[in-house]
Design an enzyme around this catalytic site. Structure first.
Site, short mmCIF file in Angstrom:
data_model
loop_
_atom_site.label_atom_id
_atom_site.label_comp_id
_atom_site.label_asym_id
_atom_site.label_seq_id
_atom_site.Cartn_x
_atom_site.Cartn_y
_atom_site.Cartn_z
N SER A 1 50.73 -46.54 35.41
CA SER A 1 49.74 -45.66 36.04
C SER A 1 48.46 -46.44 36.23
CB SER A 1 49.46 -44.45 35.15
OG SER A 1 48.38 -43.69 35.69
N TYR B 1 47.53 -40.97 27.11
CA TYR B 1 48.28 -41.27 28.32
C TYR B 1 47.90 -42.65 28.85
CZ TYR B 1 50.19 -40.93 33.02
OH TYR B 1 50.90 -41.17 34.17
#
Length: 122
Positions: A12, A25
């Site tokens: 990501s 995350y």
């Protein structure tokens, strides 16, 4: 072990951004970024390439459940993205297919942002 295999991780762009309330995350995606070149060195002698595709914001089922597509947050992200839009699943799939293809037989250990040009904090 098959020679010429390819592993494509999904990271990501948030692994490189300081996004509030995303420590776990973003940290886990940063781990994907660093494990990619390490495994490239370890698996390369066996003919296994490993790369990572790091998407920006894409309207996934998880983001839909959170109500993000079409939200003010999406508009905010798009204003800070050089290409002025969020991504599509096809944008990400194309990058994954590229890394999995024989066209990348001499590419390993790389992390590719597929994020409309997003590079720094948004």
């Amino acid at each position: 072990m098959n020679r010429g295999a390819s592993i494509v991780n999904i990271g990501s762009v948030t692994s490189k951004l300081a996004v509030l309330n995303h420590a776990v995350y973003s940290g886990s995606k940063a781990a994907v970024d660093i494990i990619t070149p390490i495994l490239a060195h370890e698996l390369g002698p066996r003919g296994i390439r490993i790369n990572t595709v790091s998407p920006g914001m894409v309207p996934t089922p998880g983001l839909r459940r959170l109500g993000l597509p079409g939200s003010p947050f999406q508009e905010w992200v798009e204003k800070r993205t050089p290409l002025g839009r969020i991504g599509t699943t096809q944008d990400i799939a194309s990058a994954v297919v590229f890394f999995a293809s024989d066209d990348t037989s001499w590419i390993t250990g790389e992390v590719l942002n597929v994020a409309g040009g997003t590079r720094t904090g948004i």
